[in-house]
Motif scaffolding. Sequence first.
Motif, PDB file in Angstrom:
ATOM      1  N   GLY A   1       0.803  -1.225   0.000  1.00 39.42           N
ATOM      2  CA  GLY A   1       0.000   0.000   0.000  1.00 39.42           C
ATOM      3  C   GLY A   1       0.831   1.267   0.000  1.00 39.42           C
ATOM      4  O   GLY A   1       0.386   2.301   0.498  1.00 39.42           O
ATOM      5  N   ILE A   2       2.027   1.212  -0.562  1.00 34.35           N
ATOM      6  CA  ILE A   2       2.918   2.379  -0.581  1.00 34.35           C
ATOM      7  C   ILE A   2       2.857   3.037  -1.953  1.00 34.35           C
ATOM      8  O   ILE A   2       3.110   2.386  -2.970  1.00 34.35           O
ATOM      9  CB  ILE A   2       4.365   1.977  -0.247  1.00 34.35           C
ATOM     10  CG1 ILE A   2       4.428   1.455   1.182  1.00 34.35           C
ATOM     11  CG2 ILE A   2       5.317   3.153  -0.442  1.00 34.35           C
ATOM     12  CD1 ILE A   2       5.771   0.926   1.584  1.00 34.35           C
ATOM     13  N   ASN A   3       2.518   4.325  -1.970  1.00 37.98           N
ATOM     14  CA  ASN A   3       2.464   5.096  -3.207  1.00 37.98           C
ATOM     15  C   ASN A   3       3.605   6.097  -3.304  1.00 37.98           C
ATOM     16  O   ASN A   3       3.791   6.704  -4.347  1.00 37.98           O
ATOM     17  CB  ASN A   3       1.129   5.845  -3.316  1.00 37.98           C
ATOM     18  CG  ASN A   3      -0.042   4.885  -3.389  1.00 37.98           C
ATOM     19  OD1 ASN A   3       0.031   3.853  -4.051  1.00 37.98           O
ATOM     20  ND2 ASN A   3      -1.109   5.200  -2.699  1.00 37.98           N
ATOM     21  N   ASP A   4       4.334   6.280  -2.205  1.00 34.53           N
ATOM     22  CA  ASP A   4       5.438   7.244  -2.187  1.00 34.53           C
ATOM     23  C   ASP A   4       6.576   6.769  -3.083  1.00 34.53           C
ATOM     24  O   ASP A   4       6.773   5.571  -3.290  1.00 34.53           O
ATOM     25  CB  ASP A   4       5.985   7.427  -0.764  1.00 34.53           C
ATOM     26  CG  ASP A   4       4.930   7.947   0.200  1.00 34.53           C
ATOM     27  OD1 ASP A   4       3.997   8.624  -0.260  1.00 34.53           O
ATOM     28  OD2 ASP A   4       5.045   7.644   1.404  1.00 34.53           O
TER      29      ASP A   4
ATOM     30  N   ARG B   1      18.265   3.850  -4.412  1.00 31.72           N
ATOM     31  CA  ARG B   1      18.023   2.503  -4.904  1.00 31.72           C
ATOM     32  C   ARG B   1      17.593   1.577  -3.782  1.00 31.72           C
ATOM     33  O   ARG B   1      18.050   1.703  -2.656  1.00 31.72           O
ATOM     34  CB  ARG B   1      19.296   1.958  -5.534  1.00 31.72           C
ATOM     35  CG  ARG B   1      19.741   2.753  -6.736  1.00 31.72           C
ATOM     36  CD  ARG B   1      20.974   2.174  -7.309  1.00 31.72           C
ATOM     37  NE  ARG B   1      20.638   0.852  -7.870  1.00 31.72           N
ATOM     38  CZ  ARG B   1      21.299   0.281  -8.841  1.00 31.72           C
ATOM     39  NH1 ARG B   1      22.353   0.872  -9.339  1.00 31.72           N
ATOM     40  NH2 ARG B   1      20.955  -0.893  -9.292  1.00 31.72           N
ATOM     41  N   ALA B   2      16.759   0.627  -4.138  1.00 29.66           N
ATOM     42  CA  ALA B   2      16.352  -0.403  -3.186  1.00 29.66           C
ATOM     43  C   ALA B   2      17.424  -1.479  -3.138  1.00 29.66           C
ATOM     44  O   ALA B   2      18.145  -1.699  -4.104  1.00 29.66           O
ATOM     45  CB  ALA B   2      15.024  -1.014  -3.621  1.00 29.66           C
ATOM     46  N   SER B   3      17.530  -2.140  -2.017  1.00 30.42           N
ATOM     47  CA  SER B   3      18.395  -3.304  -1.915  1.00 30.42           C
ATOM     48  C   SER B   3      17.535  -4.471  -1.442  1.00 30.42           C
ATOM     49  O   SER B   3      16.491  -4.279  -0.828  1.00 30.42           O
ATOM     50  CB  SER B   3      19.566  -3.052  -0.963  1.00 30.42           C
ATOM     51  OG  SER B   3      19.110  -2.666   0.302  1.00 30.42           O
ATOM     52  N   VAL B   4      17.966  -5.665  -1.769  1.00 27.07           N
ATOM     53  CA  VAL B   4      17.260  -6.868  -1.321  1.00 27.07           C
ATOM     54  C   VAL B   4      18.160  -7.537  -0.292  1.00 27.07           C
ATOM     55  O   VAL B   4      19.299  -7.883  -0.581  1.00 27.07           O
ATOM     56  CB  VAL B   4      16.959  -7.823  -2.495  1.00 27.07           C
ATOM     57  CG1 VAL B   4      16.282  -9.095  -1.986  1.00 27.07           C
ATOM     58  CG2 VAL B   4      16.097  -7.126  -3.537  1.00 27.07           C
TER      59      VAL B   4
ATOM     60  N   PHE C   1      12.573   6.366   2.295  1.00 26.39           N
ATOM     61  CA  PHE C   1      11.532   7.308   1.915  1.00 26.39           C
ATOM     62  C   PHE C   1      11.718   8.585   2.720  1.00 26.39           C
ATOM     63  O   PHE C   1      12.305   8.574   3.801  1.00 26.39           O
ATOM     64  CB  PHE C   1      10.134   6.737   2.232  1.00 26.39           C
ATOM     65  CG  PHE C   1       9.774   5.546   1.410  1.00 26.39           C
ATOM     66  CD1 PHE C   1       9.172   5.708   0.178  1.00 26.39           C
ATOM     67  CD2 PHE C   1      10.034   4.264   1.858  1.00 26.39           C
ATOM     68  CE1 PHE C   1       8.832   4.607  -0.596  1.00 26.39           C
ATOM     69  CE2 PHE C   1       9.701   3.162   1.096  1.00 26.39           C
ATOM     70  CZ  PHE C   1       9.096   3.325  -0.131  1.00 26.39           C
ATOM     71  N   MET C   2      11.183   9.683   2.221  1.00 26.77           N
ATOM     72  CA  MET C   2      11.202  10.946   2.948  1.00 26.77           C
ATOM     73  C   MET C   2       9.953  10.982   3.827  1.00 26.77           C
ATOM     74  O   MET C   2       8.836  10.827   3.336  1.00 26.77           O
ATOM     75  CB  MET C   2      11.178  12.120   1.953  1.00 26.77           C
ATOM     76  CG  MET C   2      11.382  13.465   2.588  1.00 26.77           C
ATOM     77  SD  MET C   2      13.086  13.733   3.092  1.00 26.77           S
ATOM     78  CE  MET C   2      13.911  13.789   1.538  1.00 26.77           C
ATOM     79  N   ASN C   3      10.131  11.163   5.140  1.00 25.20           N
ATOM     80  CA  ASN C   3       8.963  11.239   6.010  1.00 25.20           C
ATOM     81  C   ASN C   3       8.431  12.676   6.059  1.00 25.20           C
ATOM     82  O   ASN C   3       8.989  13.580   5.426  1.00 25.20           O
ATOM     83  CB  ASN C   3       9.270  10.685   7.413  1.00 25.20           C
ATOM     84  CG  ASN C   3      10.266  11.519   8.191  1.00 25.20           C
ATOM     85  OD1 ASN C   3      10.515  12.685   7.894  1.00 25.20           O
ATOM     86  ND2 ASN C   3      10.850  10.912   9.217  1.00 25.20           N
ATOM     87  N   SER C   4       7.358  12.889   6.792  1.00 26.73           N
ATOM     88  CA  SER C   4       6.713  14.208   6.826  1.00 26.73           C
ATOM     89  C   SER C   4       7.604  15.286   7.429  1.00 26.73           C
ATOM     90  O   SER C   4       7.409  16.471   7.165  1.00 26.73           O
ATOM     91  CB  SER C   4       5.396  14.132   7.597  1.00 26.73           C
ATOM     92  OG  SER C   4       5.633  13.685   8.917  1.00 26.73           O
ATOM     93  N   ALA C   5       8.610  14.899   8.222  1.00 26.21           N
ATOM     94  CA  ALA C   5       9.544  15.859   8.814  1.00 26.21           C
ATOM     95  C   ALA C   5      10.704  16.173   7.871  1.00 26.21           C
ATOM     96  O   ALA C   5      11.596  16.938   8.211  1.00 26.21           O
ATOM     97  CB  ALA C   5      10.077  15.328  10.138  1.00 26.21           C
ATOM     98  N   GLY C   6      10.694  15.556   6.677  1.00 21.51           N
ATOM     99  CA  GLY C   6      11.764  15.795   5.717  1.00 21.51           C
ATOM    100  C   GLY C   6      13.014  14.975   5.969  1.00 21.51           C
ATOM    101  O   GLY C   6      14.067  15.262   5.416  1.00 21.51           O
ATOM    102  N   GLU C   7      12.902  13.940   6.788  1.00 23.46           N
ATOM    103  CA  GLU C   7      14.046  13.085   7.095  1.00 23.46           C
ATOM    104  C   GLU C   7      13.902  11.743   6.391  1.00 23.46           C
ATOM    105  O   GLU C   7      12.788  11.275   6.142  1.00 23.46           O
ATOM    106  CB  GLU C   7      14.138  12.863   8.603  1.00 23.46           C
ATOM    107  CG  GLU C   7      14.374  14.143   9.379  1.00 23.46           C
ATOM    108  CD  GLU C   7      14.248  13.940  10.882  1.00 23.46           C
ATOM    109  OE1 GLU C   7      13.785  12.860  11.304  1.00 23.46           O
ATOM    110  OE2 GLU C   7      14.601  14.859  11.616  1.00 23.46           O
ATOM    111  N   SER C   8      15.013  11.126   6.082  1.00 22.56           N
ATOM    112  CA  SER C   8      15.012   9.823   5.434  1.00 22.56           C
ATOM    113  C   SER C   8      14.573   8.748   6.430  1.00 22.56           C
ATOM    114  O   SER C   8      15.003   8.727   7.575  1.00 22.56           O
ATOM    115  CB  SER C   8      16.411   9.505   4.910  1.00 22.56           C
ATOM    116  OG  SER C   8      16.422   8.237   4.314  1.00 22.56           O
TER     117      SER C   8
END
Length: 104
Positions: A63-66, A71-74, A87-94
């Motif tokens: 359910g992630i649209n962001d 790059r992603a890692s596995v 992802f960038m959260n609402s506070a602007g932090e990774s």
Amino acid sequence: MVPAMKNVTLNMLAATLVALPLAFVVPATAQAQNDGCLTGREVQQALAAGQIVQLNEAMRAAGINDEPIGRASVCRRDGQLTYRLNFMNSAGESETRDLPAESY
């Protein structure tokens, strides 16, 4: 003058004895963190073999649209292959998230 030299020598010896074990711990820790992640080639092989789903499929299932940052890692987490994304959260932090990567 000789007692001063003795103190300097003892201090250098003590510093070396403290630093020496750290020289072995730091590389081992870095290696341990990388042991559970697949190389790019291994990810392609896992995708081709149907062992893991495409990233967009894993994101849709979660359910992630962001849009992820970088790059992603596995990686293997608790015995399961997961996509590791930032992802960038609402506070602007990774913020790092793990999503199931294995085929359903």
